[in-house]
Design an enzyme around this catalytic site. Structure first.
Site, PDB file in Angstrom:
ATOM      1  N   GLU A 196       0.834  -1.204   0.000  1.00 25.53           N
ATOM      2  CA  GLU A 196       0.000   0.000   0.000  1.00 25.53           C
ATOM      3  C   GLU A 196       0.868   1.254   0.000  1.00 25.53           C
ATOM      4  O   GLU A 196       0.588   2.228  -0.720  1.00 25.53           O
ATOM      5  CB  GLU A 196      -0.931   0.014   1.217  1.00 25.53           C
ATOM      6  CG  GLU A 196      -2.136  -0.904   1.115  1.00 25.53           C
ATOM      7  CD  GLU A 196      -3.140  -0.653   2.224  1.00 25.53           C
ATOM      8  OE1 GLU A 196      -3.310   0.525   2.610  1.00 25.53           O
ATOM      9  OE2 GLU A 196      -3.741  -1.620   2.720  1.00 25.53           O
ATOM     10  N   SER A 263       4.897 -19.963  -1.921  1.00 23.43           N
ATOM     11  CA  SER A 263       4.894 -21.418  -1.772  1.00 23.43           C
ATOM     12  C   SER A 263       4.251 -22.057  -2.986  1.00 23.43           C
ATOM     13  O   SER A 263       3.564 -21.393  -3.780  1.00 23.43           O
ATOM     14  CB  SER A 263       4.117 -21.882  -0.529  1.00 23.43           C
ATOM     15  OG  SER A 263       4.637 -21.309   0.643  1.00 23.43           O
ATOM     16  N   ASP A 335      -6.124 -10.026   1.416  1.00 22.54           N
ATOM     17  CA  ASP A 335      -5.842  -8.653   1.857  1.00 22.54           C
ATOM     18  C   ASP A 335      -6.347  -8.472   3.288  1.00 22.54           C
ATOM     19  O   ASP A 335      -7.497  -8.101   3.527  1.00 22.54           O
ATOM     20  CB  ASP A 335      -6.507  -7.647   0.918  1.00 22.54           C
ATOM     21  CG  ASP A 335      -6.058  -6.214   1.215  1.00 22.54           C
ATOM     22  OD1 ASP A 335      -5.286  -6.016   2.165  1.00 22.54           O
ATOM     23  OD2 ASP A 335      -6.483  -5.305   0.481  1.00 22.54           O
ATOM     24  N   ASP A 338      -4.977  -3.037   6.281  1.00 23.05           N
ATOM     25  CA  ASP A 338      -5.331  -1.735   5.712  1.00 23.05           C
ATOM     26  C   ASP A 338      -4.615  -0.640   6.487  1.00 23.05           C
ATOM     27  O   ASP A 338      -4.669  -0.607   7.739  1.00 23.05           O
ATOM     28  CB  ASP A 338      -6.843  -1.479   5.776  1.00 23.05           C
ATOM     29  CG  ASP A 338      -7.572  -1.963   4.528  1.00 23.05           C
ATOM     30  OD1 ASP A 338      -6.912  -2.517   3.630  1.00 23.05           O
ATOM     31  OD2 ASP A 338      -8.808  -1.803   4.468  1.00 23.05           O
TER      32      ASP A 338
END
Length: 822
Positions: A196, A263, A335, A338
């Site tokens: 971000e 991975s 996600d 934030d």
């Protein structure tokens, strides 16, 4: 007279030799005191019946006991026997106490970990665990402490040679310590916070904001709605702001996005297996170290045997198999973070703005003790959105306006986290369905769990998915105003919304950190994915056979062919192949022609013995820098890894991306072929200065050495030659045999991140399953098991992964029996 001088010189030299030998012997004696004795009987507190720890020929402990708690007690004892220093440094890290041991150099790490307060959250999470989980956490901790007691009472060299150098008190292990280890892994695997920040900085730096989708592209698939420019969210920020970078210390758990978790895992149903049983392969990728983070173990639980990879400090087999079920991990890239920019009250900076007006921060002081220096006191602050981070962390100061601070919402900061209990219960699951039900309690770090029982295969994304408002200003991709309700989390989505794939029609499923779903925001899972390249090669290998075997899965796990090289070289070299006038030897033009001739005949295999992978990698690296440096200015240097989708967009001129090829500051209009030619010359100059101009004699493995370095002693002159494990390796950034490169000068192609564990499980013949780690079982650099698996790992070999107790006993390294005290 001359004879006397010679005699005295001889005596002095002899004395020095004797002194050096004596000191060496003394140091070795003290260091070797902590080498574990694996063949003994020990009376201990905390178990109800004898526990037997059988060390097989690879030093993998097979642990037997009457109760699960006793078996986990044995695992705690074995972890502390072999990896005590590793466990202590991880605990000091998550507690924010490294500076007590290592001094001011680790102060920045401690400050960051104190601000996250992961250890405080872990202590709170202990209170929400169920009784069964707590019983097992206490048993494991008691096993660790039994080893600590043995070290103290038997004078076993403090348990690790490093503790003679760094004399720090060792507190008993607690259940909170194990919970905190899971939190620490979540931090190491997280990449959305730095992404971000970098996206915001890049948005500010670009003269044309529309080009952001080129240099930081979305994974191929359906696009998303247009986002605001970061400068529109927070006007007045400078275009270029020099960042401080991440903490520069080997113990730092903070990773750039390019080195966050990765991975491979894939499975085949009986219909796609030659022997008629399910197959599963897994190779989780983490930063390399000596010893590796992974520790192999077998536990004989009341539900049956389980064997695989553990992480010292955590009482669970995190990737492995039982007789009935196998499971493997890959980072999901969900996600789960934030960044919020909080506005301070101009009249009272102890308050921050909320949707309901200004509110006072939650605060407390925290004292960080520093070795050989005065203690440092910091003030920790929290908002409704999460902890306040320093502007020095993650370069947040470059995207934070004056009179504002940055905070973080993150699933790992929730106190009602039952992840560790889910991991413990998973070991006893008997089927795919049972495992998926158990994993509902998994919170963070989010993972894709690939599962295989004897009849079916499945993959489930586990971990909490934040519920975001559909009107979220940046859809979680940029820092946003924390005082707007639409930017705040609205709780979590139900577990049923997490992606799930069961019994696929084609009989094969897998994950290389690639995009797994294409759902609209806010059910999207993520806009940041860890792979757009390896998945193509994996798909080809899986579909090239009607049926698979254990050996074909191993072949895929060790595959070094780069889809990226095969797809990009024809693009960037399309106007350069076999063109131009003949040039004499010794000229740059002739060197370029020789390089192009080599690459034209290359099949894209990133073999350590070939010159082509080095020429290709250096060319792509120079090419990306040529393309972006005039647009991004100083920020260009922070794009240390080549973004293949960016290169493809530019050379295919997708959405006008070919504009990157023209250098803004120059009068001529450069073409992409011009830039490709100049970049190849740049690469060849660098190669010549570093490795020589004899291109045919170059070896990729000389540049691509795996860096299994001791995190503390690895930088000490002379000693580093004994504690570091360096190996020439094949593979690269985008091969299934992944060897992620360092990216930064002076050694940009060092292999610093890859598969520290590999396992392949065959349920047609479970005892033919195999596994290996990248170093060895012991963390003691004087042990023969410090690096005995490293050469097997480098050569693509494995050790048996059998639950046959008699096989383990047949060639054992020793049997330890723990007997309960009366």
């Amino acid at each position: 007279m001359l004879g006397k001088v010679f005699l005295w010189l001889f005596r002095i030299a002899t004395g020095l030799v004797v002194l050096i030998v004596a000191v060496t012997v003394l140091v070795y004696w003290f260091a070797s005191r902590s080498l574990p004795d694996y063949d003994k009987t020990l009376i201990v507190q905390g178990i109800s019946a004898p526990v037997e720890i059988v060390r097989d020929s690879a030093n993998v402990p097979h642990i037997f006991g009457d109760r699960d708690e006793d078996v986990l007690y044995g695992l705690g004892y074995a972890h502390a026997q072999d990896r005590l220093w590793q466990m202590l440094t991880m605990r000091w890290t998550v507690q924010g106490r490294l500076s007590e041991v290592f001094g001011a150099r680790t102060l920045d790490i401690d400050k960051l970990l104190r601000r996250f307060d992961l250890y405080g959250v872990a202590r709170e999470a202990v209170e929400v665990q169920d009784a069964e989980t707590m019983s097992k956490l206490r048993a494991y901790a008691a096993g660790v402490n039994a080893r600590l007691d043995e070290i103290n009472t038997s004078a076993l060299g403090r348990g690790a040679p490093e503790l003679f150098i760094f004399n720090a008190p060792v507190a008993p292990w607690t259940p909170a310590d194990s919970v905190a280890m899971v939190k620490l892994m979540a931090l190491q695997l997280s990449g959305h916070l730095p992404n971000e920040v970098m996206r915001a900085r890049t948005s500010l730096a670009l003269p044309d904001p529309d080009r952001l989708s080129d240099i930081m592209p979305d994974a191929p698939g359906q696009g998303i709605a247009a986002l605001p420019e970061y400068s529109a969210l927070f006007p007045g920020l400078p275009r270029y702001a020099k960042g401080r970078g991440l903490p520069d210390h080997p113990l730092s758990p903070v990773r750039a996005t390019a080195l966050a978790g990765a991975s491979n895992a894939y499975a085949a149903a009986p219909s796609r297996s030659a022997a008629g049983g399910t197959l599963l392969a897994n190779d989780p990728h983490l930063g390399f170290s000596a010893p590796a983070i992974w520790y192999l173990a077998r536990l004989e639980l009341t539900s049956g045997g389980v064997i695989g990879g553990t992480i010292p400090g955590i009482p669970s087999v995190l990737t492995g198999r039982s007789e009935r079920l196998g499971w493997g991990l890959t980072s999901s890239y969900l996600d789960d973070q934030d960044v919020h920019i909080e506005q301070l009250n101009p009249e009272n900076t102890q308050e921050y703005r909320t949707p309901d007006g200004f509110k006072e921060f939650e605060k407390r002081g925290s004292i960080i003790r520093v070795k050989d220096a005065e203690p440092v006191t910091i003030t920790l602050r929290w908002t409704d959105n999460g902890p306040v981070l320093s502007g020095q962390n993650y370069d947040l100061e470059t995207v934070t306006p004056p009179n504002h601070v940055a905070t973080l919402s993150w699933t790992a900061l929730e106190a009602d986290d039952r992840t560790i209990g889910a991991g413990i219960r998973l070991m006893s699951a008997g089927s795919v369905d049972e495992a998926i039900a158990i994993l509902e309690d998994f919170s963070a770090p989010s993972q894709n769990i690939t599962l295989a029982d004897r009849e079916t295969i499945a993959m489930k994304t586990v971990g909490r998915m934040p519920a975001r408002d559909p009107e979220h200003r940046s859809q979680g991709r940029l820092p946003t105003q924390g005082w707007l309700q639409e930017n705040r989390w609205q709780g979590y989505l139900p577990y049923a919304d997490n992606p799930e794939f069961r019994a696929p029609q084609g009989g094969i499923l897998g994950n290389t950190n690639n995009k797994v779903v294409d759902r609209p925001f806010p059910q999207h899972v993520s806009y940041l994915w860890g792979d757009t390249q390896r998945v193509h090669r994996w798909r080809r290998l899986m579909q090239s056979r009607q049926v698979h075997t254990r050996d074909s899965f191993i072949e895929a796990q060790l595959d070094t062919v780069s889809f990226t090289a095969r797809s990009l070289l024809p693009l960037i070299g399309r106007d350069l192949w076999f063109t131009g006038e003949a040039a004499p030897d010794g000229t740059p033009q002739r060197l370029r022609q020789r390089a192009l001739e080599l690459l034209a005949e290359w099949n894209g295999e990133m073999n350590e013995h070939l010159p082509e992978p080095l020429i290709y990698s250096a060319w792509l690296r120079a090419l990306q820098m040529r393309l972006i440096q005039d647009d991004l200015g100083p920020l260009a240097a922070e794009f240390e890894h080549v973004e293949p989708v960016f290169i493809e967009r530019v050379f295919r001129d997708i959405d006008g991306a070919g504009a990157w090829c023209d250098i803004r500051q120059s009068s001529p209009v450069e073409t992409c072929s011009d830039i490709a030619r100049m970049a190849l010359d740049d690469a060849l100059i660098w190669i010549g200065e570093t490795y020589g101009t004899a291109l045919e004699s170059l070896r990729w493995g000389d540049a691509h050495q795996a860096t299994h370095d001791h995190q503390i002693l690895g930088e000490v002159p002379l000693l580093r030659h004994f504690v570091n494990i360096r190996q020439s390796t094949s593979g690269g950034d985008n091969t299934l045999l992944r060897g992620r490169t360092k990216g930064s000068l002076p050694d940009p192609f060092l292999n610093v991140h890859g598969a520290g564990y590999r396992g392949v499980y065959d349920f047609a013949d479970p005892n033919s399953s195999v596994f290996v780690t990248s170093t060895g079982q012991s963390g003691h650099f004087l042990s023969q098991h410090y690096d005995d698996l490293a050469q097997l790992w480098r050569r693509g070999e494995y050790v048996p992964m059998s639950l046959d107790a008699e096989l383990a006993r047949a060639a054992n390294e020793g049997i330890t029996v723990l007997r309960p005290a009366q």
